[in-house]
Design an enzyme around this catalytic site. Structure first.
Site, PDB file in Angstrom:
ATOM      1  N   GLY A   1       0.795  -1.227   0.000  1.00  0.00           N
ATOM      2  CA  GLY A   1       0.000   0.000   0.000  1.00  0.00           C
ATOM      3  C   GLY A   1       0.829   1.280   0.000  1.00  0.00           C
TER       4      GLY A   1
ATOM      5  CB  VAL B   1       4.345  -0.861  14.721  1.00  0.00           C
ATOM      6  CG1 VAL B   1       5.274  -0.812  13.519  1.00  0.00           C
ATOM      7  CG2 VAL B   1       2.883  -0.894  14.302  1.00  0.00           C
TER       8      VAL B   1
ATOM      9  CE1 TYR C   1      -7.464   3.628  10.107  1.00  0.00           C
ATOM     10  CE2 TYR C   1      -8.689   5.608   9.548  1.00  0.00           C
ATOM     11  CZ  TYR C   1      -7.644   4.735   9.306  1.00  0.00           C
ATOM     12  OH  TYR C   1      -6.781   4.984   8.267  1.00  0.00           O
TER      13      TYR C   1
END
Ligand SMILES: NC(=O)c1ccc[n+]([C@@H]2O[C@H](COP(=O)([O-])OP(=O)(O)OC[C@H]3O[C@@H](n4cnc5c(N)ncnc54)[C@H](O)[C@@H]3O)[C@@H](O)[C@H]2O)c1
Length: 259
Positions: A22, A64, A155
């Site tokens: 992406g 992460v 989000y």
């Protein structure tokens, strides 16, 4: 107008999280093309092969949301190259539901990758950059961090958090000669976005094609964005051309006007 090829990062050390696919892949490619020594850190098991394919120096498996893993990647990079000039905290996941329907597990997962992950990445990079007295951090937010639709509450909260964290980082790191800026993409043609389209279509009882067309109609430039679009902005923000620019969030969204 054609993009002129420039090499602003000759021998600079750049770390891109989520660079195996992406937008991050576009960013990693751009830094390679501009002469940087690029490390790609990604949870995708194919990261090593992908890094080799694009001419990056290393592709390292890394989640992460795991502070020790992120610290380990940055320590390895610095042990090998002795510096870190550019850090792009791009890794992220989509997902979500209406807040009343959202499980605690999904809530925690979205925050763990999209907010904790950016915190761990920026903290590890900033510690190195402060020591060396230079560096540029670019975080990846989202237009949903400024204007959050239903179904994307967590989000959006994570991405608003990324904006806030980037602003504070810029203020904390400026005296050490380190800059931090955020890019906020709109509707970008990646797997993350196509999956979001499918979820929105299912919620609305519409076809993915219809939702896709409706969302494209929100974009005055008339197309979805790409990794290369984001790469141009990230590279500018990391470069000496942006030497007096820090603490900013720049939307890269084709002029998006949500309906
Ligand atoms: N695509 C869009 O429309 C859009 C819009 C706004 C913001 N963004 C943001 O852009 C960033 C990149 O998204 P994308 O669209 O390229 O998504 P993508 O799914 O195509 O790529 C994301 C990459 O991050 C990696 N990743 C996921 N979880 C990880 C983890 N825990 N540790 C390390 N790597 C991990 C994936 O393996 C993948 O390589 C994300 O932060 C996303 O929130 C995307």
């Amino acid at each position: 107008m054609e993009r002129r090829s420039v090499r602003r990062f000759e021998s600079a050390l750049a770390l891109v999280t989520g660079g195996a696919n992406g937008l991050g892949l576009g960013v990693a490619r751009r830094f390679v093309a501009e002469g940087a020594v690029v490390w790609v850190a990604d949870i995708d098991p194919a990261v090593e092969q992908i890094a080799t394919d694009i001419g990056a120096a290393a592709g390292v498996p890394c989640d992460v949301s795991d502070a020790a893993a992120v610290d380990g990647v940055v320590a390895d990079l610095v042990a090998r190259h002795d510096r870190l000039d550019v850090c792009v905290a791009n890794a992220g996941i989509g997902g979500g539901a209406a807040i009343v329907d959202l499980s605690e597990a999904l809530y925690r997962e979205i925050l763990a990758v999209n907010l904790d992950g950016v915190f761990f990445t920026c903290r590890a990079a900033a510690r190195v950059m402060i020591r060396q007295g230079s560096g540029a951090i670019v975080t990846v937010g989202s237009v949903f961090g400024r204007d959050t639709p239903g179904g994307a509450g967590v989000y959006g909260a994570a991405k608003a958090g990324v904006v806030a964290m980037t602003q504070a980082l810029a203020r904390e790191l400026g005296p050490a000669g380190v800059r931090a800026n955020c890019v906020s993409p709109g509707h970008m043609a990646t797997d993350l976005y196509w999956r979001a389209i499918d979820r929105r279509a299912a919620r609305a009882g519409a076809s993915p094609e219809q939702v896709r067309a409706d969302e494209l109609a929100e974009v005055p430039l008339g197309r979805f964005g790409t990794g290369d679009d984001v790469a141009g902005l990230v590279a500018f923000l990391a470069s000496a051309d942006a030497a007096y620019l820090t603490g900013q969030t720049i939307n890269i969204d084709g002029g998006l006007q949500p309906r």
